[in-house]
Each structure stands twice: as C-alpha cells, then as structure tokens.
Design a protein around this motif. Structure first.
Motif, PDB file in Angstrom:
ATOM      1  N   GLY A 113     -39.216 -21.864 -33.338  1.00  0.00           N
ATOM      2  CA  GLY A 113     -38.871 -22.999 -34.171  1.00  0.00           C
ATOM      3  C   GLY A 113     -38.339 -24.088 -33.802  1.00  0.00           C
ATOM      4  O   GLY A 113     -37.685 -24.166 -32.812  1.00  0.00           O
ATOM      5  N   LEU A 114     -37.775 -24.959 -34.682  1.00  0.00           N
ATOM      6  CA  LEU A 114     -36.846 -26.172 -34.318  1.00  0.00           C
ATOM      7  C   LEU A 114     -35.989 -26.542 -35.357  1.00  0.00           C
ATOM      8  O   LEU A 114     -36.499 -26.357 -36.699  1.00  0.00           O
ATOM      9  CB  LEU A 114     -37.769 -27.516 -34.035  1.00  0.00           C
ATOM     10  CG  LEU A 114     -38.243 -27.758 -33.021  1.00  0.00           C
ATOM     11  CD1 LEU A 114     -39.117 -28.941 -32.809  1.00  0.00           C
ATOM     12  CD2 LEU A 114     -37.334 -27.607 -31.639  1.00  0.00           C
ATOM     13  N   PRO A 115     -34.697 -26.855 -35.240  1.00  0.00           N
ATOM     14  CA  PRO A 115     -34.373 -26.561 -33.906  1.00  0.00           C
ATOM     15  C   PRO A 115     -33.838 -25.169 -33.575  1.00  0.00           C
ATOM     16  O   PRO A 115     -34.008 -24.410 -34.580  1.00  0.00           O
ATOM     17  CB  PRO A 115     -32.888 -27.319 -34.163  1.00  0.00           C
ATOM     18  CG  PRO A 115     -32.566 -27.232 -35.648  1.00  0.00           C
ATOM     19  CD  PRO A 115     -33.791 -27.365 -36.364  1.00  0.00           C
ATOM     20  N   GLU A 116     -33.680 -24.844 -32.428  1.00  0.00           N
ATOM     21  CA  GLU A 116     -33.464 -23.740 -32.065  1.00  0.00           C
ATOM     22  C   GLU A 116     -32.254 -23.609 -31.004  1.00  0.00           C
ATOM     23  O   GLU A 116     -32.264 -24.567 -30.115  1.00  0.00           O
ATOM     24  CB  GLU A 116     -34.660 -23.001 -31.318  1.00  0.00           C
ATOM     25  CG  GLU A 116     -34.593 -21.290 -30.690  1.00  0.00           C
ATOM     26  CD  GLU A 116     -35.888 -20.714 -30.850  1.00  0.00           C
ATOM     27  OE1 GLU A 116     -36.676 -20.846 -31.666  1.00  0.00           O
ATOM     28  OE2 GLU A 116     -36.036 -20.119 -29.488  1.00  0.00           O
ATOM     29  N   LEU A 117     -31.269 -22.714 -31.254  1.00  0.00           N
ATOM     30  CA  LEU A 117     -30.245 -22.839 -30.717  1.00  0.00           C
ATOM     31  C   LEU A 117     -29.654 -21.355 -30.297  1.00  0.00           C
ATOM     32  O   LEU A 117     -29.853 -20.521 -30.556  1.00  0.00           O
ATOM     33  CB  LEU A 117     -28.957 -23.417 -31.438  1.00  0.00           C
ATOM     34  CG  LEU A 117     -27.658 -23.485 -31.021  1.00  0.00           C
ATOM     35  CD1 LEU A 117     -27.103 -24.762 -31.518  1.00  0.00           C
ATOM     36  CD2 LEU A 117     -26.713 -22.237 -31.096  1.00  0.00           C
ATOM     37  N   TYR A 118     -29.142 -21.269 -28.769  1.00  0.00           N
ATOM     38  CA  TYR A 118     -28.781 -20.118 -28.054  1.00  0.00           C
ATOM     39  C   TYR A 118     -27.234 -20.295 -27.850  1.00  0.00           C
ATOM     40  O   TYR A 118     -26.703 -21.557 -27.341  1.00  0.00           O
ATOM     41  CB  TYR A 118     -29.559 -19.788 -26.884  1.00  0.00           C
ATOM     42  CG  TYR A 118     -31.166 -19.663 -27.006  1.00  0.00           C
ATOM     43  CD1 TYR A 118     -31.337 -18.345 -27.186  1.00  0.00           C
ATOM     44  CD2 TYR A 118     -31.641 -20.558 -27.252  1.00  0.00           C
ATOM     45  CE1 TYR A 118     -32.869 -17.944 -27.462  1.00  0.00           C
ATOM     46  CE2 TYR A 118     -33.153 -20.304 -27.446  1.00  0.00           C
ATOM     47  CZ  TYR A 118     -33.673 -19.151 -27.507  1.00  0.00           C
ATOM     48  OH  TYR A 118     -35.058 -19.054 -27.606  1.00  0.00           O
ATOM     49  N   VAL A 119     -26.283 -19.182 -28.025  1.00  0.00           N
ATOM     50  CA  VAL A 119     -24.961 -19.111 -27.159  1.00  0.00           C
ATOM     51  C   VAL A 119     -25.250 -18.133 -26.178  1.00  0.00           C
ATOM     52  O   VAL A 119     -25.525 -16.925 -26.573  1.00  0.00           O
ATOM     53  CB  VAL A 119     -23.963 -18.864 -28.223  1.00  0.00           C
ATOM     54  CG1 VAL A 119     -22.740 -18.710 -27.694  1.00  0.00           C
ATOM     55  CG2 VAL A 119     -24.144 -19.984 -29.406  1.00  0.00           C
ATOM     56  N   ILE A 120     -24.993 -18.530 -24.653  1.00  0.00           N
ATOM     57  CA  ILE A 120     -25.130 -17.697 -23.683  1.00  0.00           C
ATOM     58  C   ILE A 120     -23.669 -17.716 -23.117  1.00  0.00           C
ATOM     59  O   ILE A 120     -22.974 -18.315 -22.696  1.00  0.00           O
ATOM     60  CB  ILE A 120     -26.028 -17.926 -22.699  1.00  0.00           C
ATOM     61  CG1 ILE A 120     -27.561 -18.345 -23.344  1.00  0.00           C
ATOM     62  CG2 ILE A 120     -26.175 -17.165 -21.389  1.00  0.00           C
ATOM     63  CD1 ILE A 120     -28.216 -19.436 -22.641  1.00  0.00           C
ATOM     64  N   GLY A 121     -23.239 -16.287 -23.063  1.00  0.00           N
ATOM     65  CA  GLY A 121     -21.924 -15.988 -22.565  1.00  0.00           C
ATOM     66  C   GLY A 121     -21.814 -16.181 -21.111  1.00  0.00           C
ATOM     67  O   GLY A 121     -22.758 -16.181 -20.402  1.00  0.00           O
ATOM     68  N   ARG A 122     -20.445 -16.272 -20.512  1.00  0.00           N
ATOM     69  CA  ARG A 122     -20.269 -16.262 -19.213  1.00  0.00           C
ATOM     70  C   ARG A 122     -21.071 -15.457 -18.153  1.00  0.00           C
ATOM     71  O   ARG A 122     -21.280 -15.708 -17.076  1.00  0.00           O
ATOM     72  CB  ARG A 122     -18.601 -16.381 -18.687  1.00  0.00           C
ATOM     73  CG  ARG A 122     -17.794 -17.399 -19.561  1.00  0.00           C
ATOM     74  CD  ARG A 122     -16.607 -17.537 -19.153  1.00  0.00           C
ATOM     75  NE  ARG A 122     -15.982 -16.135 -19.372  1.00  0.00           N
ATOM     76  CZ  ARG A 122     -14.702 -15.828 -19.194  1.00  0.00           C
ATOM     77  NH1 ARG A 122     -14.148 -16.606 -18.949  1.00  0.00           N
ATOM     78  NH2 ARG A 122     -14.157 -14.465 -19.553  1.00  0.00           N
ATOM     79  N   ASN A 123     -21.379 -14.462 -18.834  1.00  0.00           N
ATOM     80  CA  ASN A 123     -22.094 -13.032 -17.783  1.00  0.00           C
ATOM     81  C   ASN A 123     -23.543 -13.377 -18.180  1.00  0.00           C
ATOM     82  O   ASN A 123     -24.385 -12.542 -17.522  1.00  0.00           O
ATOM     83  CB  ASN A 123     -21.889 -12.031 -18.274  1.00  0.00           C
ATOM     84  CG  ASN A 123     -21.862 -11.647 -19.707  1.00  0.00           C
ATOM     85  OD1 ASN A 123     -22.445 -12.566 -20.446  1.00  0.00           O
ATOM     86  ND2 ASN A 123     -21.701 -10.519 -20.130  1.00  0.00           N
ATOM     87  N   ARG A 128     -25.915 -15.344 -29.256  1.00  0.00           N
ATOM     88  CA  ARG A 128     -26.377 -15.834 -30.382  1.00  0.00           C
ATOM     89  C   ARG A 128     -27.601 -16.296 -30.395  1.00  0.00           C
ATOM     90  O   ARG A 128     -27.733 -17.055 -29.251  1.00  0.00           O
ATOM     91  CB  ARG A 128     -25.304 -16.384 -31.172  1.00  0.00           C
ATOM     92  CG  ARG A 128     -25.491 -17.008 -32.560  1.00  0.00           C
ATOM     93  CD  ARG A 128     -24.387 -17.431 -33.169  1.00  0.00           C
ATOM     94  NE  ARG A 128     -24.582 -17.971 -34.494  1.00  0.00           N
ATOM     95  CZ  ARG A 128     -23.422 -18.444 -35.374  1.00  0.00           C
ATOM     96  NH1 ARG A 128     -22.402 -18.683 -34.938  1.00  0.00           N
ATOM     97  NH2 ARG A 128     -23.972 -19.036 -36.493  1.00  0.00           N
ATOM     98  N   LYS A 129     -28.552 -16.291 -31.455  1.00  0.00           N
ATOM     99  CA  LYS A 129     -29.650 -17.132 -31.546  1.00  0.00           C
ATOM    100  C   LYS A 129     -29.924 -17.567 -32.789  1.00  0.00           C
ATOM    101  O   LYS A 129     -29.769 -16.806 -33.870  1.00  0.00           O
ATOM    102  CB  LYS A 129     -30.936 -16.267 -31.000  1.00  0.00           C
ATOM    103  CG  LYS A 129     -32.109 -17.009 -30.962  1.00  0.00           C
ATOM    104  CD  LYS A 129     -33.383 -15.929 -30.637  1.00  0.00           C
ATOM    105  CE  LYS A 129     -34.645 -16.609 -30.587  1.00  0.00           C
ATOM    106  NZ  LYS A 129     -35.840 -15.700 -30.470  1.00  0.00           N
ATOM    107  N   GLU A 130     -30.093 -18.775 -33.089  1.00  0.00           N
ATOM    108  CA  GLU A 130     -30.275 -19.485 -34.398  1.00  0.00           C
ATOM    109  C   GLU A 130     -31.570 -20.310 -34.215  1.00  0.00           C
ATOM    110  O   GLU A 130     -31.799 -21.164 -33.545  1.00  0.00           O
ATOM    111  CB  GLU A 130     -29.327 -20.268 -34.854  1.00  0.00           C
ATOM    112  CG  GLU A 130     -27.819 -19.655 -34.973  1.00  0.00           C
ATOM    113  CD  GLU A 130     -27.720 -18.806 -36.102  1.00  0.00           C
ATOM    114  OE1 GLU A 130     -28.364 -18.925 -37.207  1.00  0.00           O
ATOM    115  OE2 GLU A 130     -26.836 -17.718 -35.879  1.00  0.00           O
ATOM    116  N   VAL A 131     -32.519 -19.749 -35.287  1.00  0.00           N
ATOM    117  CA  VAL A 131     -33.816 -20.436 -35.372  1.00  0.00           C
ATOM    118  C   VAL A 131     -33.807 -21.369 -36.930  1.00  0.00           C
ATOM    119  O   VAL A 131     -33.577 -20.507 -37.788  1.00  0.00           O
ATOM    120  CB  VAL A 131     -35.040 -19.778 -35.278  1.00  0.00           C
ATOM    121  CG1 VAL A 131     -36.164 -20.329 -35.548  1.00  0.00           C
ATOM    122  CG2 VAL A 131     -35.029 -18.988 -34.110  1.00  0.00           C
TER     123      VAL A 131
END
Length: 148
Positions: A113-123, A128-131
């Motif tokens: 979907g939109l917006p779609e947001l990801y939080v990606i850790g240093r590794n 986290r994923k938000e649709v």
C-alpha cells in the motif's frame, strides 16, 4: 534468512541488503550510507493523499535526526520522475528521495500500500513495517530507533 525477490513482501524479522539510490537531484546515495545506521525507508507518490498527510512528519523527522545514526530514504512510485521532483519542490521537502527501481524492489519486495514505511536496523534486520498513513507522533517516535 535473506529475502527480497519482488514476489515476496518483506516482513518484520527479515534481513535485507539495501542498494545505492540515485536521488531526484541526480546525486547518488551509496549503499555505504546505510552501513552502521538505522534506515527508515518510505514509499510515497505525489498523487497519494495519505502520503501528503505523512510527508510533513517525515520532513520533521529528517530534520530532527540529522547527525544521528539514522538514514532516511524515500522512494517515489510516480510514473515520471519530474512529478516527484515537482512535488518535493512545491512542498519544500529536503529529505532524500529517489524513484523506486528494480534494485529496491528486489531488496524490499512487493509493496502492500501507500505510504509504506520500513525501519531497518544496523544489522539489516527489518524492525518495523507500517502500511498506510502514520500519525505525526508515531513518525516522530521513529527517532527512537537510532542505533538499533
């Protein structure tokens, strides 16, 4: 497990490797910019009303996290790059923005979907994923992921 074929949607707990990105201004954000940083990736479009509500909060987050170990990168799915450029200029946004491309589709898979947001850790692990649209306070709270 490392995933990322376009047919597969990336989920929390998956590990990804992010590619470099040519920004709308022609500069390149190298893949090394994501090393040892928490990366926040947002998909948006100039015609998306929910993106229009969320992007001012992304801009505030970008300004609030400068100098912290967070890299914000946004990907427009507009058909023409000029539409994205005009949108960014019209709203005065300065957060890093590029166009979605095959390399990013391979890394993050199919959007839901939109917006779609990801939080990606240093590794490289998806934290986290938000649709769908996030509230301003929720976007601001993403700064808490710095260094994770």
């Amino acid at each position: 497990m490392v995933l990322g074929t376009p047919a597969h949607a990336i989920e929390v707990g998956d590990t990804v490797t992010l590619p470099s990105l040519t920004l709308l201004d022609g500069k390149t954000l190298p893949a090394s910019a994501f090393k040892d940083r928490t990366v926040i990736v947002e998909y948006w479009a100039s015609w998306c009303p929910f993106c229009a509500q969320q992007n001012p909060h992304v801009q505030k987050l970008y300004e609030a996290t400068r100098g912290k170990p967070i890299q914000i990168v946004t990907l427009s799915i507009d058909k023409k790059p000029q539409e994205a450029v005009d949108y960014m200029k019209a709203h005065g946004y300065t957060f890093p923005a590029g166009m979605e491309n095959d390399a990013w589709q391979a890394a993050l898979g199919k959007r839901r979907g939109l917006p779609e947001l990801y939080v990606i850790g240093r590794n490289g692990k998806v934290l986290r994923k938000e649709v769908g649209e996030m509230f301003g306070e929720d976007v601001a709270a993403l700064a808490d992921y710095a260094g994770k």
